[in-house]
Design a protein around this motif. Structure first.
Motif, PDB file in Angstrom:
ATOM      1  N   THR A 277      43.071  47.024  41.109  1.00  0.00           N
ATOM      2  CA  THR A 277      43.001  46.485  39.754  1.00  0.00           C
ATOM      3  C   THR A 277      44.287  45.732  39.438  1.00  0.00           C
ATOM      4  OG1 THR A 277      44.011  48.391  38.642  1.00  0.00           O
ATOM      5  CG2 THR A 277      41.612  48.470  38.998  1.00  0.00           C
ATOM      6  N   VAL A 278      44.216  44.791  38.525  1.00  0.00           N
ATOM      7  CA  VAL A 278      45.404  44.048  38.130  1.00  0.00           C
ATOM      8  C   VAL A 278      46.417  44.986  37.480  1.00  0.00           C
ATOM      9  CG1 VAL A 278      46.265  42.214  36.624  1.00  0.00           C
ATOM     10  CG2 VAL A 278      44.178  41.879  37.932  1.00  0.00           C
TER      11      VAL A 278
ATOM     12  N   LEU B 215      50.039  35.136  40.014  1.00  0.00           N
ATOM     13  CA  LEU B 215      48.696  35.687  39.819  1.00  0.00           C
ATOM     14  C   LEU B 215      47.684  34.803  40.532  1.00  0.00           C
ATOM     15  CD1 LEU B 215      48.812  36.251  35.956  1.00  0.00           C
ATOM     16  CD2 LEU B 215      49.070  38.005  37.716  1.00  0.00           C
TER      17      LEU B 215
ATOM     18  N   ASP C 292      44.015  36.932  34.288  1.00  0.00           N
ATOM     19  CA  ASP C 292      44.672  38.242  34.338  1.00  0.00           C
ATOM     20  C   ASP C 292      46.021  38.246  33.627  1.00  0.00           C
ATOM     21  OD1 ASP C 292      42.594  39.385  35.822  1.00  0.00           O
ATOM     22  OD2 ASP C 292      43.463  38.692  37.713  1.00  0.00           O
TER      23      ASP C 292
ATOM     24  N   THR D  37      46.610  41.067  30.936  1.00  0.00           N
ATOM     25  CA  THR D  37      46.686  42.386  31.560  1.00  0.00           C
ATOM     26  C   THR D  37      48.028  42.582  32.251  1.00  0.00           C
ATOM     27  OG1 THR D  37      44.299  42.376  31.886  1.00  0.00           O
ATOM     28  CG2 THR D  37      45.564  43.941  33.205  1.00  0.00           C
TER      29      THR D  37
ATOM     30  N   ARG E 129      46.379  40.522  44.019  1.00  0.00           N
ATOM     31  CA  ARG E 129      46.149  39.683  42.842  1.00  0.00           C
ATOM     32  C   ARG E 129      47.449  39.345  42.128  1.00  0.00           C
ATOM     33  NH1 ARG E 129      41.211  43.323  40.467  1.00  0.00           N
ATOM     34  NH2 ARG E 129      39.821  42.992  42.235  1.00  0.00           N
TER      35      ARG E 129
END
Length: 97
Positions: free
Chosen positions: A17-18, A50, A55, A58, A87
């Motif tokens: 996940t980010v 990124l 994203d 976040t 990511r």
């Protein structure tokens, strides 16, 4: 001192996940800074890479948890890809006391 860290855990795995990758990258950077006798208050500039600009919010929320004013200069940019399918990647420059 310039350090760049990917968000991999000590096992070499990514969180997926980010939020997790940004947190892990920051914790990896904290460890490097600490080893040099520094902390985030010594950071003067950061670059956050990124793979998706969607994203931004976040990654920015996680990043903000690690700094207080005065904030270091920062750039956040989109890149075509990162090693190991990450990511997020973060690079910092810190002043040595």
């Amino acid at each position: 001192m310039t350090v760049k860290r990917q968000p991999s855990r000590p096992t070499g795995n990514l969180s997926g996940t980010v939020t997790g990758e940004t947190t892990q990258a920051m914790e990896n950077l904290r460890a490097v800074l600490s080893e040099a006798g520094l902390d985030f208050s010594d950071v003067v500039q950061t670059w956050i890479f990124l793979t998706e600009l969607t994203d931004f919010d976040t990654a920015n929320a996680v990043y903000a948890e690690y700094f207080n004013e005065p904030y270091p200069a920062r750039a956040m940019v989109q890149v075509a890809g990162l090693p190991k399918g990450a990511r997020v990647e973060i690079e910092m420059v810190a002043k040595v006391r």
